[in-house]
Design an enzyme around this catalytic site. Structure first.
Site, PDB file in Angstrom:
ATOM      1  N   GLY A  13      73.257  64.087  16.436  1.00  0.00           N
ATOM      2  CA  GLY A  13      72.461  63.090  17.380  1.00  0.00           C
ATOM      3  C   GLY A  13      73.240  63.478  18.539  1.00  0.00           C
ATOM      4  N   LYS A  35      73.432  64.328   7.892  1.00  0.00           N
ATOM      5  CA  LYS A  35      73.496  63.836   6.741  1.00  0.00           C
ATOM      6  C   LYS A  35      72.283  63.399   5.805  1.00  0.00           C
ATOM      7  CE  LYS A  35      73.584  58.649   6.243  1.00  0.00           C
ATOM      8  NZ  LYS A  35      74.067  57.393   6.245  1.00  0.00           N
ATOM      9  N   TYR A  46      65.159  58.134  18.458  1.00  0.00           N
ATOM     10  CA  TYR A  46      64.106  56.678  18.643  1.00  0.00           C
ATOM     11  C   TYR A  46      64.699  56.013  19.927  1.00  0.00           C
ATOM     12  CZ  TYR A  46      63.838  57.422  13.871  1.00  0.00           C
ATOM     13  OH  TYR A  46      62.908  58.406  12.742  1.00  0.00           O
ATOM     14  N   ALA A  47      65.418  57.063  20.562  1.00  0.00           N
ATOM     15  CA  ALA A  47      65.604  56.236  22.254  1.00  0.00           C
ATOM     16  C   ALA A  47      64.398  56.247  22.745  1.00  0.00           C
ATOM     17  CB  ALA A  47      66.958  56.695  23.084  1.00  0.00           C
ATOM     18  N   GLN A  48      64.162  55.001  23.461  1.00  0.00           N
ATOM     19  CA  GLN A  48      62.588  55.258  24.501  1.00  0.00           C
ATOM     20  C   GLN A  48      62.984  55.338  26.001  1.00  0.00           C
ATOM     21  OE1 GLN A  48      60.608  51.459  23.330  1.00  0.00           O
ATOM     22  NE2 GLN A  48      60.018  52.305  21.504  1.00  0.00           N
ATOM     23  N   GLU A 116      67.024  49.049  34.668  1.00  0.00           N
ATOM     24  CA  GLU A 116      66.348  48.057  32.953  1.00  0.00           C
ATOM     25  C   GLU A 116      67.616  46.875  34.047  1.00  0.00           C
ATOM     26  OE1 GLU A 116      67.740  50.593  30.544  1.00  0.00           O
ATOM     27  OE2 GLU A 116      65.818  51.547  30.278  1.00  0.00           O
ATOM     28  N   ASP A 209      78.590  54.820   8.267  1.00  0.00           N
ATOM     29  CA  ASP A 209      79.565  55.879   7.343  1.00  0.00           C
ATOM     30  C   ASP A 209      80.584  56.182   8.053  1.00  0.00           C
ATOM     31  OD1 ASP A 209      76.656  55.640   6.164  1.00  0.00           O
ATOM     32  OD2 ASP A 209      76.556  58.144   5.745  1.00  0.00           O
ATOM     33  N   HIS A 230      68.479  43.184  19.284  1.00  0.00           N
ATOM     34  CA  HIS A 230      67.035  43.204  20.642  1.00  0.00           C
ATOM     35  C   HIS A 230      66.447  42.507  20.302  1.00  0.00           C
ATOM     36  CE1 HIS A 230      63.962  45.248  22.917  1.00  0.00           C
ATOM     37  NE2 HIS A 230      65.153  45.922  23.956  1.00  0.00           N
ATOM     38  N   ARG A 275      68.413  39.679  26.666  1.00  0.00           N
ATOM     39  CA  ARG A 275      68.378  40.140  25.161  1.00  0.00           C
ATOM     40  C   ARG A 275      68.573  38.821  24.351  1.00  0.00           C
ATOM     41  NH1 ARG A 275      69.348  46.716  24.773  1.00  0.00           N
ATOM     42  NH2 ARG A 275      67.567  47.081  26.288  1.00  0.00           N
ATOM     43  N   HIS A 336      70.744  46.698  16.933  1.00  0.00           N
ATOM     44  CA  HIS A 336      69.790  47.237  17.707  1.00  0.00           C
ATOM     45  C   HIS A 336      71.005  48.671  18.133  1.00  0.00           C
ATOM     46  CE1 HIS A 336      67.972  49.730  20.643  1.00  0.00           C
ATOM     47  NE2 HIS A 336      68.740  49.013  21.389  1.00  0.00           N
ATOM     48  N   ARG A 371      76.183  45.664  25.329  1.00  0.00           N
ATOM     49  CA  ARG A 371      76.221  46.677  25.893  1.00  0.00           C
ATOM     50  C   ARG A 371      75.361  46.818  26.935  1.00  0.00           C
ATOM     51  NH1 ARG A 371      71.980  51.499  24.712  1.00  0.00           N
ATOM     52  NH2 ARG A 371      70.902  49.443  23.870  1.00  0.00           N
ATOM     53  N   SER A 376      73.872  53.989  25.810  1.00  0.00           N
ATOM     54  CA  SER A 376      74.763  54.984  25.409  1.00  0.00           C
ATOM     55  C   SER A 376      74.057  56.852  24.934  1.00  0.00           C
ATOM     56  CB  SER A 376      74.068  54.480  24.203  1.00  0.00           C
ATOM     57  OG  SER A 376      72.870  53.313  24.324  1.00  0.00           O
TER      58      SER A 376
HETATM   59  C1  LIG Z   1      65.070  52.453  18.892  1.00  0.00           C
HETATM   60  C2  LIG Z   1      65.914  53.089  19.350  1.00  0.00           C
HETATM   61  C3  LIG Z   1      65.887  53.143  21.223  1.00  0.00           C
HETATM   62  C4  LIG Z   1      66.947  53.254  21.787  1.00  0.00           C
HETATM   63  N1  LIG Z   1      66.966  53.198  23.106  1.00  0.00           N
HETATM   64  C5  LIG Z   1      67.922  54.012  23.735  1.00  0.00           C
HETATM   65  C6  LIG Z   1      67.597  54.105  25.142  1.00  0.00           C
HETATM   66  O1  LIG Z   1      66.882  54.071  25.669  1.00  0.00           O
HETATM   67  N2  LIG Z   1      68.797  54.664  25.539  1.00  0.00           N
HETATM   68  C7  LIG Z   1      69.969  54.873  25.428  1.00  0.00           C
HETATM   69  O2  LIG Z   1      71.413  55.273  25.835  1.00  0.00           O
HETATM   70  N3  LIG Z   1      70.721  53.939  24.439  1.00  0.00           N
HETATM   71  C8  LIG Z   1      69.267  54.317  23.793  1.00  0.00           C
HETATM   72  N4  LIG Z   1      69.482  53.462  22.293  1.00  0.00           N
HETATM   73  C9  LIG Z   1      70.798  53.116  21.562  1.00  0.00           C
HETATM   74  C10 LIG Z   1      70.874  54.759  21.385  1.00  0.00           C
HETATM   75  O3  LIG Z   1      70.215  56.071  21.014  1.00  0.00           O
HETATM   76  C11 LIG Z   1      72.203  55.304  20.304  1.00  0.00           C
HETATM   77  O4  LIG Z   1      73.164  54.600  20.941  1.00  0.00           O
HETATM   78  C12 LIG Z   1      72.696  57.130  20.486  1.00  0.00           C
HETATM   79  O5  LIG Z   1      71.483  57.413  20.098  1.00  0.00           O
HETATM   80  C13 LIG Z   1      73.793  57.245  19.223  1.00  0.00           C
HETATM   81  O6  LIG Z   1      73.450  58.620  19.260  1.00  0.00           O
HETATM   82  P1  LIG Z   1      75.043  59.104  18.142  1.00  0.00           P
HETATM   83  O7  LIG Z   1      74.977  61.176  18.325  1.00  0.00           O
HETATM   84  O8  LIG Z   1      76.266  58.245  17.694  1.00  0.00           O
HETATM   85  O9  LIG Z   1      74.284  58.739  16.393  1.00  0.00           O
HETATM   86  P2  LIG Z   1      73.085  59.325  16.066  1.00  0.00           P
HETATM   87  O10 LIG Z   1      72.340  59.706  16.852  1.00  0.00           O
HETATM   88  O11 LIG Z   1      72.091  58.451  15.671  1.00  0.00           O
HETATM   89  O12 LIG Z   1      73.416  60.682  14.493  1.00  0.00           O
HETATM   90  C14 LIG Z   1      74.543  59.973  13.502  1.00  0.00           C
HETATM   91  C15 LIG Z   1      73.797  61.399  13.013  1.00  0.00           C
HETATM   92  O13 LIG Z   1      75.292  61.503  12.206  1.00  0.00           O
HETATM   93  C16 LIG Z   1      75.017  61.349  11.015  1.00  0.00           C
HETATM   94  N5  LIG Z   1      75.648  61.119   9.954  1.00  0.00           N
HETATM   95  C17 LIG Z   1      75.999  60.018   9.397  1.00  0.00           C
HETATM   96  N6  LIG Z   1      76.257  59.628   8.610  1.00  0.00           N
HETATM   97  C18 LIG Z   1      76.652  60.846   8.168  1.00  0.00           C
HETATM   98  C19 LIG Z   1      77.707  61.408   6.351  1.00  0.00           C
HETATM   99  N7  LIG Z   1      77.703  60.557   5.986  1.00  0.00           N
HETATM  100  N8  LIG Z   1      77.797  62.810   6.733  1.00  0.00           N
HETATM  101  C20 LIG Z   1      77.432  63.487   7.258  1.00  0.00           C
HETATM  102  N9  LIG Z   1      76.225  63.330   8.030  1.00  0.00           N
HETATM  103  C21 LIG Z   1      76.687  61.996   8.665  1.00  0.00           C
HETATM  104  C22 LIG Z   1      73.828  61.439  11.263  1.00  0.00           C
HETATM  105  O14 LIG Z   1      72.675  62.338   9.388  1.00  0.00           O
HETATM  106  C23 LIG Z   1      73.336  61.525  12.263  1.00  0.00           C
HETATM  107  O15 LIG Z   1      72.660  62.989  12.650  1.00  0.00           O
HETATM  108  C24 LIG Z   1      68.405  53.539  21.394  1.00  0.00           C
HETATM  109  C25 LIG Z   1      68.605  53.257  20.080  1.00  0.00           C
HETATM  110  C26 LIG Z   1      67.663  52.609  19.094  1.00  0.00           C
HETATM  111  C27 LIG Z   1      67.236  52.732  17.741  1.00  0.00           C
END
Ligand SMILES: Cc1cc2nc3c(=O)[nH]c(=O)nc-3n(C[C@H](O)[C@H](O)[C@H](O)COP(=O)(O)OP(=O)(O)OC[C@H]3O[C@@H](n4cnc5c(N)ncnc54)[C@H](O)[C@@H]3O)c2cc1C
Length: 494
Positions: A13, A35, A46-48, A116, A209, A230, A275, A336, A371, A376
């Site tokens: 991500g 994963k 999915y962040a909007q 926001e 995980d 949320h 929220r 959320h 938050r 994020s």
């Molecule tokens: C619907 C929605 C809307 C949102 N809107 C906003 C917004 O507008 N603005 C904002 O700032 N934030 C928003 N957020 C929050 C934000 O999107 C997330 O907090 C952020 O994207 C997390 O990023 P990350 O890289 O930490 O994890 P993720 O993007 O979730 O990536 C996790 C990665 O880890 C991998 N992984 C997990 N477990 C394992 C494993 N055991 N082995 C190997 N790989 C693994 C997955 O495959 C994936 O590639 C939103 C979240 C959601 C769900």
């Protein structure tokens, strides 16, 4: 056999991509594992709403104050200062200038800022209501083009390897076998844990995980009970994931109604209250009325305007059989975001040498007990960058690269997952109590007894820790609400 890596990044991500790019640009050979077979599947896509940047009437000091205030004054000022100072320049350099993410612009060609909840000024940039997908795509492309990074999709990390007092690599399941992958440094960027709850805006793969991996390897974890709910996710029974209906819909005049069509949010700000308050009001209404959801009505807005302002929400709802221009949207509160996680410092270093964490899996202290919206993605970008650069410095390799004979844990039956998600929703959800949490822990113990050695073992470990943290914290603070909080003894600060 894979080439040995200097740095292994677990997750693809925003945080994982940022870490991989930063480490590679420091000269490290990077292996990025995801994963699922689709490397772009993540919370990020999915962040909007958007990502924080800096508008002309903003300042780092103002952003720090907003972050600390939203976090119920439980956050870490140093972390907020790092984000406020380094975040906007990194967004400009990497996302806007280098990767040319198509953020919306006004008629003069300047970036469009939106405001926001709990932000003092408009400072969030976005691409319509699909910002995350654009950022994920741009970062994923950049990683794919980086010759020092090898991406291994569909490689699930099962354990961190600890050798002496260092994290020395990972054990992963890929290509139908378990492999030991050594590295000088490992960056955990595994995202959130919303998938442990019955209703969540996260994809089902977000099962915490990284928290379980860190706990089992002996790294410190904190604040797991600060799970942000949320208030408005689309109620789609049986879909496995609740599609988010952005706060902006209420910001644009959407009103929450009960099944009789009456407004019910008992607060001077009505549907626009914060929220946590709105989520509790919806839950209470559902319990009173027996309705499985509330209804969000924005039909007073012209249909053409709605289709342009919320194209993704309009299309998704239409596919689910709801025309938001003509009828109210059925909504439920949903898990959320995880504010807690693996403890890190400002460089993303955990308490276990050789292990870094970034993004939603990490507890940098930035969010405190709650938050601030749109922090994020920026946190993932900044801490991912720090962690990648720091992990890229030369570190000892202490284990060999080899195949190991070890089976994948047996898959738990769907029924066990469903029970876990119900238990979490019921007892570690929006409103908590000592009695409920003790009951929840008893249910977790029963599930551990039956399925502890299967692939639900790690999620159960994380669920147990969320409940234990919630039980120990007798105050209501930020997104942790105890209905039995002692006014006077514990602090009742909603
Ligand atoms: C619907 C929605 C809307 C949102 N809107 C906003 C917004 O507008 N603005 C904002 O700032 N934030 C928003 N957020 C929050 C934000 O999107 C997330 O907090 C952020 O994207 C997390 O990023 P990350 O890289 O930490 O994890 P993720 O993007 O979730 O990536 C996790 C990665 O880890 C991998 N992984 C997990 N477990 C394992 C494993 N055991 N082995 C190997 N790989 C693994 C997955 O495959 C994936 O590639 C939103 C979240 C959601 C769900």
């Amino acid at each position: 056999m894979l080439a040995a890596a200097d740095v292994i990044v677990v997750g693809g991500g925003v945080a994982g991509c940022s870490a991989a790019l930063a480490a590679a640009r420091r000269g490290a050979r990077v292996l990025m594992l995801t994963k699922l077979p689709d490397p772009a599947e993540s919370n990020t896509r999915y962040a909007q709403g958007g990502i924080i940047y800096r508008s002309p009437d903003d300042s780092p000091e103002l952003l720090v104050e907003d972050i600390l205030e939203a976090g119920a004054r439980a956050g870490n000022r140093e972390a907020a200062e790092v984000l406020a100072a380094e975040g906007p320049p990194l967004v400009r350099k990497l996302l806007v200038e280098e990767l040319e993410v198509p953020f919306d612009r006004d008629e003069n060609g300047s970036l469009h800022f939106t405001r926001e909840g709990a932000h003092s000024v408009a400072r969030v940039i976005h691409h319509r209501d699909t910002t995350g997908a654009r950022i994920q795509h741009a970062l994923g492309q950049a990683v794919a083009n980086e010759e020092r990074v090898e991406v291994l999709p569909g490689a699930r990390v099962l354990d961190l390897i600890v050798s002496g007092d260092r994290c020395a690599g990972v054990r992963a399941w890929c290509g139908g076998e378990a492999v030991m992958l050594p590295a000088g440094g490992v960056v955990l960027a595994t995202g959130g844990l919303g998938g442990l709850y019955r209703h969540t805006t996260n994809p089902p793969s977000a099962t915490g995980d990284g928290v379980a991996l860190a706990l089992r390897a002996g790294a410190a974890v904190e604040d797991l009970h600060y799970v942000q709910f949320h208030p408005t996710a689309l109620y789609e029974p049986g879909s496995g994931r609740s599609f988010l209906i952005s706060e902006a819909v209420r910001g644009e005049g959407g009103v929450l109604l009960d099944p009789d069509g009456d407004e019910f949010v008992d607060h001077p700000l009505g549907s626009l209250a914060s929220r946590d308050i709105v989520a509790r009001e919806i839950q209470a209404m559902m319990e009173r009325s027996g309705s499985p959801c509330a209804f969000l009505d924005i039909t007073h807005r012209p249909a053409s305007w709605l289709k342009t302002r919320f194209p993704a929400i309009y299309t998704h709802c239409l596919r689910a059989g709801i025309d938001i221009t003509r009828e109210p949207i059925p909504v439920v509160p949903a898990a959320h975001y995880s504010c807690g996680g693996v403890i890190t410092d400002v460089m993303g270093r955990t308490t276990l040498p050789g292990l870094w964490a970034a993004g939603e899996v990490a507890r940098t202290g930035l969010h405190g007990a709650n938050r601030l919206a749109s922090t994020s993605l920026l946190e993932g970008l900044v801490w991912g960058w720090h962690a990648g650069e720091d992990a890229a410095r030369p570190h000892p390799m202490s284990v060999p690269n080899r195949r190991v004979v070890s089976p994948l844990p047996e898959a738990a039956p769907q029924d066990a997952w469903q029970r876990l998600r119900e238990v979490m929703w019921e007892y570690a959800g929006i409103v908590r109590s000592e009695e409920g949490l003790r009951g929840g822990l008893a249910e977790i113990s029963a599930l551990e007894h039956e399925y502890g050695t299967s692939d639900i073992g790690d999620p159960l470990l994380v669920a147990r820790r969320i409940m234990e943290d919630a039980l120990t914290d007798t105050r209501s603070r930020g997104c942790h609400y105890r209905e039995d909080a002692l006014v006077g003894g514990g602090i009742h600060a909603g």
